[in-house]
Design an enzyme around this catalytic site. Structure first.
Site, short mmCIF file in Angstrom:
data_model
loop_
_atom_site.label_atom_id
_atom_site.label_comp_id
_atom_site.label_asym_id
_atom_site.label_seq_id
_atom_site.Cartn_x
_atom_site.Cartn_y
_atom_site.Cartn_z
N ARG A 75 23.89 43.06 35.03
CA ARG A 75 24.82 43.80 33.88
C ARG A 75 24.49 45.54 33.78
O ARG A 75 25.45 46.20 33.44
CB ARG A 75 24.67 43.15 32.65
CG ARG A 75 25.39 41.77 32.65
CD ARG A 75 24.85 40.96 31.54
NE ARG A 75 25.55 41.17 30.25
CZ ARG A 75 26.79 41.20 29.73
NH1 ARG A 75 27.49 40.43 30.67
NH2 ARG A 75 27.21 41.52 28.63
N HIS B 196 32.25 40.44 36.90
CA HIS B 196 31.62 39.67 35.82
C HIS B 196 30.02 39.33 36.19
O HIS B 196 29.94 39.11 37.07
CB HIS B 196 32.43 38.40 35.53
CG HIS B 196 31.70 37.64 34.63
ND1 HIS B 196 31.88 37.54 33.39
CD2 HIS B 196 31.05 36.43 34.54
CE1 HIS B 196 31.16 36.66 32.72
NE2 HIS B 196 30.63 35.87 33.72
N GLU C 96 27.36 29.09 34.35
CA GLU C 96 28.45 29.91 35.00
C GLU C 96 27.91 29.66 36.72
O GLU C 96 28.88 29.45 37.63
CB GLU C 96 28.59 31.24 34.75
CG GLU C 96 29.20 31.40 33.36
CD GLU C 96 29.15 32.90 33.09
OE1 GLU C 96 29.43 32.99 31.84
OE2 GLU C 96 28.74 33.69 33.62
N PHE D 105 43.09 38.93 24.13
CA PHE D 105 43.11 39.34 25.42
C PHE D 105 43.00 38.15 26.36
O PHE D 105 43.24 38.26 27.47
CB PHE D 105 42.14 40.44 25.74
CG PHE D 105 40.70 40.10 25.52
CD1 PHE D 105 39.95 39.56 26.34
CD2 PHE D 105 39.94 40.52 24.52
CE1 PHE D 105 38.69 38.99 26.19
CE2 PHE D 105 38.69 40.13 24.24
CZ PHE D 105 38.11 39.50 25.02
N LYS E 298 36.02 40.64 40.96
CA LYS E 298 37.38 40.44 40.34
C LYS E 298 38.28 41.10 41.25
O LYS E 298 38.30 41.73 42.24
CB LYS E 298 37.47 41.01 38.99
CG LYS E 298 36.53 40.50 37.85
CD LYS E 298 36.86 41.18 36.44
CE LYS E 298 35.57 40.54 35.49
NZ LYS E 298 36.03 41.02 33.93
N ARG F 22 31.03 50.18 37.41
CA ARG F 22 32.37 50.38 36.77
C ARG F 22 32.64 51.78 36.34
O ARG F 22 33.81 52.02 36.43
CB ARG F 22 32.16 49.41 35.45
CG ARG F 22 32.47 48.16 35.40
CD ARG F 22 31.99 47.25 34.42
NE ARG F 22 32.20 45.91 34.38
CZ ARG F 22 31.72 45.09 33.57
NH1 ARG F 22 30.69 45.31 32.90
NH2 ARG F 22 31.94 43.64 33.78
N ASN G 211 38.01 45.50 35.47
CA ASN G 211 36.74 46.12 35.75
C ASN G 211 35.86 45.86 36.85
O ASN G 211 34.41 45.83 36.39
CB ASN G 211 35.91 45.97 34.20
CG ASN G 211 35.77 44.73 33.66
OD1 ASN G 211 35.88 43.96 34.56
ND2 ASN G 211 35.02 44.57 32.52
N TYR H 272 36.41 31.05 31.21
CA TYR H 272 36.54 31.94 30.09
C TYR H 272 37.00 31.09 28.87
O TYR H 272 37.37 31.87 27.92
CB TYR H 272 37.54 33.16 30.24
CG TYR H 272 37.26 34.02 31.28
CD1 TYR H 272 36.01 34.87 30.96
CD2 TYR H 272 37.80 34.38 32.51
CE1 TYR H 272 35.61 35.79 31.57
CE2 TYR H 272 37.46 35.30 33.32
CZ TYR H 272 36.33 36.10 33.00
OH TYR H 272 35.70 37.03 33.76
P1 CMP Z 1 33.90 39.88 31.70
O1 CMP Z 1 32.45 39.99 31.74
O2 CMP Z 1 34.47 39.25 33.05
O3 CMP Z 1 34.14 38.66 30.54
C1 CMP Z 1 35.07 38.73 29.53
C2 CMP Z 1 36.43 39.82 29.97
O4 CMP Z 1 36.95 40.06 29.08
C3 CMP Z 1 35.63 41.24 30.19
O5 CMP Z 1 34.82 41.16 31.45
C4 CMP Z 1 36.78 41.83 30.29
O6 CMP Z 1 37.14 42.34 31.49
C5 CMP Z 1 37.87 41.17 29.38
N1 CMP Z 1 37.93 41.92 28.25
C6 CMP Z 1 36.76 42.20 27.08
N2 CMP Z 1 37.56 42.97 26.13
C7 CMP Z 1 38.82 43.13 26.41
C8 CMP Z 1 39.76 43.69 25.67
N3 CMP Z 1 39.54 44.43 24.55
N4 CMP Z 1 40.89 43.85 26.40
C9 CMP Z 1 41.17 43.23 27.49
N5 CMP Z 1 40.33 42.49 28.36
C10 CMP Z 1 38.84 42.47 27.92
#
Ligand code: CMP
Length: 140
Positions: free
Chosen positions: A87, A117, A128, A59, A11, A104, A114, A51
């Protein structure tokens, strides 16, 4: 266990802090192979479509804005049980709950910034991977 392919995205927080090599070293040390890779700056439309399943979440808007805030690296990881392995190596979405030694825990700044993905299942991985890559761009 079967050899799988999964989508990984490094990211904008990872590219901004020049961490792509350190993060990918963790995947490679764990036995996953990077069999396709491209660096790109997602448009709002691309991030929104990627997404789409989170569209109703509070969010979502911030997530799209964050994912378009800088370049990302989209890549395909291949290996035994690659979907779950990717993961596991990344750790929990929220770095505060991520296990020691995970990407992470070591590098992520917040649940949004974070670092990475990873596809969360077989169907998501197929969808994906094809979102970013043509079959001819994946070279195992
Ligand atoms: P990702 O695996 O990219 O898939 C969805 C993303 O949404 C996740 O990683 C986080 O970065 C983001 N995400 C999930 N929960 C929250 C939250 N509560 N607040 C902000 N971002 C979130």
């Amino acid at each position: 266990m079967a050899i799988e392919r999964t989508l990984s995205i490094l990211k904008p927080d990872a590219t901004r802090r020049n961490l792509t090599g350190k993060i990918n070293a963790k995947f490679e040390e764990a036995g996953l192979r990077i069999v396709a890779q491209k660096r790109l700056h997602l448009s709002e439309a691309q991030a929104g479509a990627f997404y789409a399943e989170h569209k109703a979440r509070p969010f979502y808007k911030d997530l799209v804005s964050f994912m378009t805030s800088g370049p990302v690296v989209a890549q395909v990881l291949e290996g035994e049980g690659a979907i779950a392995r990717n993961r596991e190596i990344m750790g929990a979405s929220n770095p505060a709950s991520a296990a020691a030694g995970t990407i992470r825990k070591e590098f992520a700044e917040s649940i949004e910034a974070n670092c990475g993905h990873g596809s969360d299942g077989t169907e998501a991985a197929a969808r994906e991977v094809s979102f970013f890559f043509a079959g001819t761009e994946i070279v195992g």
